[in-house]
Structures are given as structure tokens and as C-alpha cells.
Design an enzyme around this catalytic site. Structure first.
Site, PDB file in Angstrom:
ATOM      1  N   ARG A  83      -2.264  27.973  21.512  1.00  0.00           N
ATOM      2  CA  ARG A  83      -2.573  27.491  21.144  1.00  0.00           C
ATOM      3  C   ARG A  83      -1.453  26.747  21.718  1.00  0.00           C
ATOM      4  NH1 ARG A  83      -6.921  27.507  22.558  1.00  0.00           N
ATOM      5  NH2 ARG A  83      -6.577  29.753  22.601  1.00  0.00           N
ATOM      6  N   ASP A 106     -22.062  30.543  27.200  1.00  0.00           N
ATOM      7  CA  ASP A 106     -20.267  30.341  26.892  1.00  0.00           C
ATOM      8  C   ASP A 106     -19.891  31.380  26.147  1.00  0.00           C
ATOM      9  OD1 ASP A 106     -18.403  28.787  26.850  1.00  0.00           O
ATOM     10  OD2 ASP A 106     -18.648  27.419  25.817  1.00  0.00           O
ATOM     11  N   GLU A 107     -18.825  31.279  25.801  1.00  0.00           N
ATOM     12  CA  GLU A 107     -18.337  32.438  24.898  1.00  0.00           C
ATOM     13  C   GLU A 107     -19.147  32.897  23.830  1.00  0.00           C
ATOM     14  OE1 GLU A 107     -15.193  30.911  23.706  1.00  0.00           O
ATOM     15  OE2 GLU A 107     -15.119  29.205  23.605  1.00  0.00           O
ATOM     16  N   GLN A 140     -10.333  36.851  23.011  1.00  0.00           N
ATOM     17  CA  GLN A 140      -9.758  35.708  21.859  1.00  0.00           C
ATOM     18  C   GLN A 140     -10.962  36.052  20.706  1.00  0.00           C
ATOM     19  OE1 GLN A 140      -9.412  31.626  23.406  1.00  0.00           O
ATOM     20  NE2 GLN A 140      -9.800  33.330  25.263  1.00  0.00           N
ATOM     21  N   LYS A 190     -12.429  27.044  31.090  1.00  0.00           N
ATOM     22  CA  LYS A 190     -13.637  27.812  31.804  1.00  0.00           C
ATOM     23  C   LYS A 190     -14.861  26.523  30.994  1.00  0.00           C
ATOM     24  CE  LYS A 190     -14.267  29.314  26.759  1.00  0.00           C
ATOM     25  NZ  LYS A 190     -15.678  27.512  26.576  1.00  0.00           N
ATOM     26  N   THR A 191     -14.407  26.196  30.346  1.00  0.00           N
ATOM     27  CA  THR A 191     -15.759  25.001  30.593  1.00  0.00           C
ATOM     28  C   THR A 191     -15.817  24.057  31.880  1.00  0.00           C
ATOM     29  OG1 THR A 191     -14.937  24.883  28.454  1.00  0.00           O
ATOM     30  CG2 THR A 191     -16.288  22.585  28.705  1.00  0.00           C
TER      31      THR A 191
END
Length: 731
Positions: A600, A217-218, A248, A32-33
Site C-alpha cells: 500500500r 475481477d478479484e 493478495q 489491473k482495473t
């Protein structure tokens, strides 16, 4: 410059999306980044958008710096000059300092941090002559913060009863005190900016016209006021690009609202939604387990995560007899894998639901002589509440311990200030005694020879503490360690003291209960031996940085990745947390939290639970986490097999071999318990020091311990170890 190279089809679609509102639902590990930063670079390089016409907001300074760094690498700093990238709060500070003519503060305003805010709330409560036990500062501050995040100021704060009307007055005075100090708090930064845009349309038009593109973002972590702010800024050009994943969203307790995704879809009927499903982090088995867990949540956009990194190992599911075996065996497994050169120490992470759960893990690492590091928390023995209680116990054991005395004497506050303490030390020095000697004398003798050295109030407070210290010292001589600990907690009303911390009080109290578990484990030790053992365990030199295993909560794990992940405590009441049982929204967030932890892991995932766990200061039998029932059997190996599905309560346990290699061997299933030789029988009435009177409904011998099930009228059914619980039979 080819900004679309090395991207998959969905990523390319997102980076090159046409103008208009766009929502990118980015699964974990989906890049995503990379998509967000390439989108910005693409707008500048391929769409000829001026950098100063772009606003990108995120939640942390670290994330903002990473975005800027990546964009500079893609375009060069010259091409990206003028780009506005930062946190929500930093952007709002910039706006407010430019537009103070519309505000009750000037451009040199200061920002009160959390400590400043609490001091101010306490001051207001004190000035209003209110009882802090009824109007706890942390509770009041939390109410004020929530109101501001809901775009509510004092004049619109709803008050329907006497208490809420008093809270409203506190809110009013708090806000006036901020303004008179030319100050704002963190919530004001968002609230004042949003209200400025709503009330001064010419100001809104200036910023909404300036920023042709707004990127977030987020997005799943935005709260109500942040969502409205974003919506206002995108109101002119409607080029809103949001990246996030509702699956998330794990910060509901901070005000984050994943329902903003639904609001976005409703407010922008031409919203283009792009789903990123290819994962670049994890093996497929890990992703399939994560998908099976999260698919049980309702009202979500389903994603089918996939990876080109291979199937990978099956998920390791393991039962342990208790949390000590769980911790010790995990440390042993890590040691074995490092020795076999399967992984580096830094490739391992152990994750858990609450910070208090780190204690057994820390002990296991220390006893094994292995370094570790904590993320997002202090060491268990370094946490304030643990150090407070250790100071009390040290002082009870040794009245001459001046360091312990200085820490304990005014926690909780008992009106013994710095000057009184200084006078106490000086008086002791004048008579060649310790401060503890003087305190004990003041507490024992109404006509103490030291009485004249103190003012009336100071003497009263010191004498009262001296009497308590005498009482605790007698308990240390004549009672068990647990009885001493419980009486100490009760006498200083430590739970109420911690509950005043609305933001961290519950977690701090969980740490105290975990410390009580440690006391229970050392029940047969004297106070001196117990303190010696703790001092050896809490050696800070064992904590290292660098290439060492990481211990962290599931909340702290978001945004990180590790080759090997252990998630412990998969018992109902632990994960999911007990407070989620009656709240569907909370239960869904617990499931999302587990999902975040699973994703993770890059190569190996280990999930574990314990048959018996220390909870709320007592050892109780546990039931497996309901989340484990959602994992397909074909994806796992270990104790949760189809056989286990038929007998969820007890299955074959596991223990480490004498070679300390993580091989498993069968035990007698705990369900085959002995019914003979039990002291307690069904129908007996018994009394417990904490739970009160109850009736025995079952008792059995398990691993040489008698486990008694007791129904307490006010506390429900508890499973207690008879050797620890000290039940009294009522004749």
C-alpha cells in the site's frame, strides 16, 4: 480509438488477448482495473462484441460503479449501453427473478439481511426447545453459510452424530422458514443460481449462450460456489477473462479460496496466463521487501515486481519499549514530517493486525491534540463491547446514572424487558428516587418496600441485578480496579456472551482484553478517576474526515494506497497472529496480509515492534515477527541490522528526543538485565489469579520492573510483570 496506448507490453497483451480462457495475474499497483476496463472497451470497439454479450462481475458495488464509469469515459455511454456489470449477488438476483418458475419462491422474493437471518436462526432454535449455550445461533448460522457455499442444502448435509443431526434439523427448519416467507439469504442467491444452472440445462444454455465473454475481477477472492458459477457461464463460448492475484488473497475466513487459480488451470487446459509485474505505485525498495516476504510462500507463480519510480528510501525498522511508546512516537513522527512539509496529514496510514490495536494510537492522537480517522471500524471507545463495560463501571460508580443503567441492565440478557424497565423508572419517580436506588434496595432487602410494584419474575430478576450491583459497589471500595473489572467480567459471563457472535466474537473479546490493558495501566487510579480519564480520551470531536492520518486494519487496507505507511505490531503472535502458528495455510495467509500492507506504501514504509506488549489482558515480553527475518538487511535502516540478526530477542531500543523529532539514540540493551534484588527466585512456587499455580523459572530486573518467567502446567510459560501480576508465593 487507440485503446492500447499508454500501456506496457504485458498490459497490451492482456487487453488484446485472443478469444479463449485468460488468466491475468496482476501484481499490486500494476493497473489491473485499467486492464479490465480496457479489455471490455476493446471487445466492444475493436472486436465488435455487442455490450449485452459481455458479463463482468466483481465483489463490491463500488468496484462495479468504478468499472462502468471508466468504460463510459473510454467509449461513451451510448456505445456501452446494455453492458452487464455488477456484483456476483446482483447478477444472481437478476437471474432468480427471471427464472422463478423453477424455484420454490416467486419473483417478489425478499432478501434477508444478516440481522434477519440471525433472528430466524434464533427463532428456530427456540421453537425446537434447544439450549442456546449448546447451539449458539452465530455458530449455527456460520455452519449453514459454509454448507451453502459448498453447494450443500439440508438434504445433503452430512450428519454423523447427535449434534450434527440436530444442526441438520435446524438447517432444514431454517430453510423452510425462508421459503415460507418467500425469502432468500445472501448465500442462497449464489447457491440457488448455481443449482438452477446445474439442474435446468435449458436455463444454463440461455445465459451461457447469451454471454460471449465473462470477465471476473478479484478472482482470488472467489469461493467454491462462485467458481462453479463462473465455470458454468463460460461453458459455451469459453471466453473467460479472470484478473486477480493469489498473493493478495486475504479473506479465507470469508470462504475465499485462492486455490481456484489452480482449479482454473486444471479445468481449462488451454488457459493463457499473463503476469503483470510493473508497479505504478511504489518505490523499488518497497517492492523488493514485499517480494522477499511473499516469496516464502509455496506453490505460487512468482512475480518480480519492478517500478520506474526510483529506488526510494530504505525501509525504516524500529524497536520500542512498549506499544504506548510505539504509538506516541509514530504520532510525533507524523507531526514532524507535516511541520517540515514533507507530507500532508492525509498522506499517512497506520496499519495493524486487529481492531483492538487502534486504542493506543487513538489515545496518542488525542493526547497530541491531532485529528485522525478510522477506516472499517468504530473508534475503540465507541465499540459496543467497550460501551457496554463502561456503562457497567459508570453505574457502579454512580447508581443514579440512568443512561448507564438502561444500557447495562439487560446486557447480557437477564429477562428485564422494556416494560419492567419502564415500571422501574416509574416506581423510582413516584418515590423521588433514582432507578439505581430502587435496584439497590431490592437487592439488599428481601422485604423491600418496592417489592409489590413488580410481578414475581420481574422482581426476582431486578433483585438479582441489585444484589450484583451492591457486590460490585463494595468491590469498587475495597479492591483494585483490575480485581473489580475481572470480577465484573466473570459475574456477567461476558466472554460467553461475546462468543455467541461467531463472526465478530473473537475480535470483540480482543477489544475487551485491550480494555483490560487500559485498566491495568490505571491500576493505581480509583474508579472515578479512571472513568474521568476515559471520558476525556473518548471525545468524538477529535475524529475528522478529509486531510488527516488514517488508522485501519491490514484487511481494510486492500485496494488503498498512501504515500507513507506505518505497520505496527510486528511481533510473533500479533503479526503473524497466534492462531496461525499450527496451521500452514493460515500462516501463508498472514504472510499475504503483510504483503498487502507493504504494497500500500508509495514512498516510505515504517515497520515497528515493541519489546513488551499487552496481550490477553497481561503485559508480556515479545519476540520479533518471524516475517522480519525474511527482509534483506541492505533494504532497511534502523534497529533490525545484521547485529540484530545475531541477537533477535533484544537489540538497541529507540526513544524520541526531547525535541520530539524522530531521531534515534542508543539505550542499554535490555539483554543486560540486573539479576540482583529480585523478589522471585527460580524454583519458587507461585499462584496467579488467572493462570493458577506455577513454578518460577527465571526472574530479572528490566527497566526497574521485575519480569518473572513462570511455567504454568495448564497455560505454558508466561512472562509477567511482578508489579502488575500480583503473584502469591506458595510457602
Amino acid at each position: 480509438m487507440e485503446l492500447l496506448s499508454n500501456l506496457n507490453a504485458a498490459q497490451k497483451e492482456a487487453v488484446s488477448a485472443p478469444d479463449g480462457p485468460t488468466l491475468v495475474l496482476a501484481g499490486p499497483g500494476s493497473g489491473k482495473t485499467n486492464v479490465l476496463t480496457r479489455r471490455i472497451a476493446y471487445l466492444i470497439n475493436d472486436r465488435s462484441v455487442r455490450p449485452y454479450q459481455i458479463l463482468a462481475v466483481t465483489f463490491t458495488n463500488k468496484a462495479a460503479k468504478e468499472m462502468v464509469s471508466r468504460i463510459d469515459r473510454l467509449l461513451g455511454s451510448a456505445m456501452s449501453a446494455g453492458l452487464v456489470v455488477g456484483t456476483f449477488h446482483s447478477f444472481c438476483v437478476r437471474v432468480l427473478r427471471m427464472e422463478t418458475e423453477y424455484l420454490p419462491i416467486d419473483r417478489n422474493f425478499v432478501i434477508f439481511d444478516a440481522d434477519d437471518q440471525m433472528v430466524l436462526v434464533r427463532q428456530v432454535i427456540k421453537n425446537m426447545n434447544l439450549d442456546e449455550k449448546l447451539y449458539r445461533p452465530y455458530t449455527i448460522h456460520a455452519l449453514i453459510s459454509k454448507a451453502k457455499n459448498d453447494l450443500i442444502l439440508p438434504e445433503t448435509f452430512e450428519a454423523n452424530d447427535d449434534k450434527s443431526r440436530t444442526v441438520k434439523k435446524i438447517f432444514e427448519r431454517y430453510q423452510k422458514a425462508l421459503i415460507s416467507s418467500n425469502a432468500v439469504d445472501f448465500d442462497d442467491l449464489l447457491l440457488l443460481t448455481t443449482q438452477l444452472f446445474q439442474r435446468q440445462l435449458q436455463v444454463l444454455e440461455k445465459y451461457a449462450s447469451k454471454f460471449h465473454h465473462v470477465l471476473v475481477d478479484e478472482f482470488q477472492d472467489t469461493n467454491q460456489v462462485q467458481y462453479i458459477l463462473i465455470k458454468l457461464l463460460a461453458g459455451v463460448h469459453r471466453n473467460l477473462f479472470c484478473v486477480g492475484d493469489p498473493d493478495q488473497s486475504i479473506y479465507r475466513w470469508r470462504g475465499a479460496d485462492y486455490h481456484n487459480v489452480t482449479r482454473l488451470q486444471k479445468d481449462f487446459n488451454d488457459l493463457k496466463t499473463i503476469v503483470l509485474e510493473q508497479n505504478y505505485r511504489s518505490k523499488q525498495n518497497i517492492l523488493d521487501v514485499a517480494t522477499a516476504i511473499i516469496n516464502r510462500n509455496f506453490n505460487r507463480v512468482r512475480k518480480q515486481l519492478f517500478s520506474d519510480l526510483g529506488t526510494g528510501e530504505k525501509i525504516h525498522l524500529v524497536h520500542y519499549s512498549d506499544e504506548k511508546e510505539e504509538a506516541a512516537t509514530i504520532v510525533s513522527k507524523i507531526s514532524e514530517m507535516v511541520l517540515r512539509r514533507q507530507s500532508e496529514p492525509g498522506d499517512f496510514a497506520i496499519m495493524y493486525r486487529t481492531n483492538a490495536m487502534s486504542r493506543n494510537l487513538e489515545d496518542a492522537f488525542i493526547h497530541a491534540g491531532l485529528p485522525y480517522k478510522l477506516v472499517g471500524a468504530q473508534r475503540f471507545y465507541g465499540r459496543k463491547e467497550i460501551k457496554d463495560l463502561l456503562a457497567y463501571l459508570r453505574l457502579i460508580q454512580n447508581r443514579h446514572d440512568q443512561i448507564a443503567l438502561q444500557r447495562a441492565i439487560n446486557v447480557p440478557a437477564r429477562g428485564i424487558g422494556a416494560k419492567t424497565l419502564e415500571n422501574l423508572v416509574q416506581t423510582a419517580d413516584d418515590h423521588f428516587l433514582s432507578s439505581g436506588d430502587v435496584l439497590l434496595d431490592l437487592g439488599q432487602h428481601p422485604d423491600s418496600r418496592f417489592k409489590s410494584a413488580f410481578s414475581g419474575k420481574a422482581y426476582t430478576n431486578l433483585a438479582e441485578f441489585g444484589r450484583s450491583l451492591n457486590h460490585w459497589s463494595d468491590l469498587a471500595e475495597n479492591s483494585t480496579l483490575t480485581e473489580l473489572f475481572d470480577q465484573l467480567i466473570k459475574d456477567i459471563d461476558y466472554e460467553a456472551y461475546l462468543s455467541d457472535d461467531e463472526e465478530g466474537g473473537e475480535e470483540r473479546w480482543e477489544n475487551v482484553l485491550e480494555f483490560r490493558n487500559l485498566v491495568l495501566e490505571n491500576e493505581t487510579s480509583g474508579l472515578g478517576e479512571f472513568l474521568e480519564n476515559v471520558a476525556l480520551v473518548s471525545d468524538q470531536d477529535t475524529i475528522k474526515e478529509g486531510n488527516v492520518p488514517t488508522l485501519l486494519t491490514l484487511h481494510a487496507a486492500k485496494g488503498l494506497e498512501f504515500k507513507n505507511v506505518f505497520i505496527i505490531g510486528l511481533d510473533d503472535g500479533v503479526l503473524p497472529h497466534s492462531r496461525a502458528f499450527d496451521e500452514p495455510e493460515e500462516m501463508e495467509e498472514e504472510r499475504r496480509l503483510f504483503y498487502v500492507g507493504i504494497t500500500r506504501a508509495k514512498e516510505r514504509l515504517f515497520l515497528s515492534r515493541a519489546f513488551r506488549r499487552g496481550t490477553r489482558g497481561f503485559f508480556e515480553d515479545t519476540i520479533e515477527s518471524r516475517f522480519l527475518r525474511d527482509i534483506p538487511v541492505n533494504l532497511t535502516e534502523g534497529s533490525f541490522t545484521s547485529e540484530q540478526k545475531q541477537n533477535r530477542f533484544f537489540n538497541s531500543g529507540f526513544q524520541q528526543t526531547t525535541q520530539k523529532v524522530w531521531e534515534v539514540e542508543r539505550r542499554t540493551p535490555p539483554s543486560k538485565v540486573l539479576r540482583a534484588e529480585t523478589k522471585f527466585k527460580a524454583g519458587m512456587r507461585v499462584k496467579h489469579a488467572v493462570f493458577g499455580e506455577g513454578m518460577v523459572i527465571d526472574s530479572a530486573i528490566m527497566n526497574k520492573d521485575e519480569i518473572v518467567s513462570v511455567a504454568f502446567p495448564n497455560n505454558g510459560i508466561k512472562k509477567l510483570d511482578a508489579g502488575i501480576a500480583k503473584l502469591t508465593i506458595i510457602k
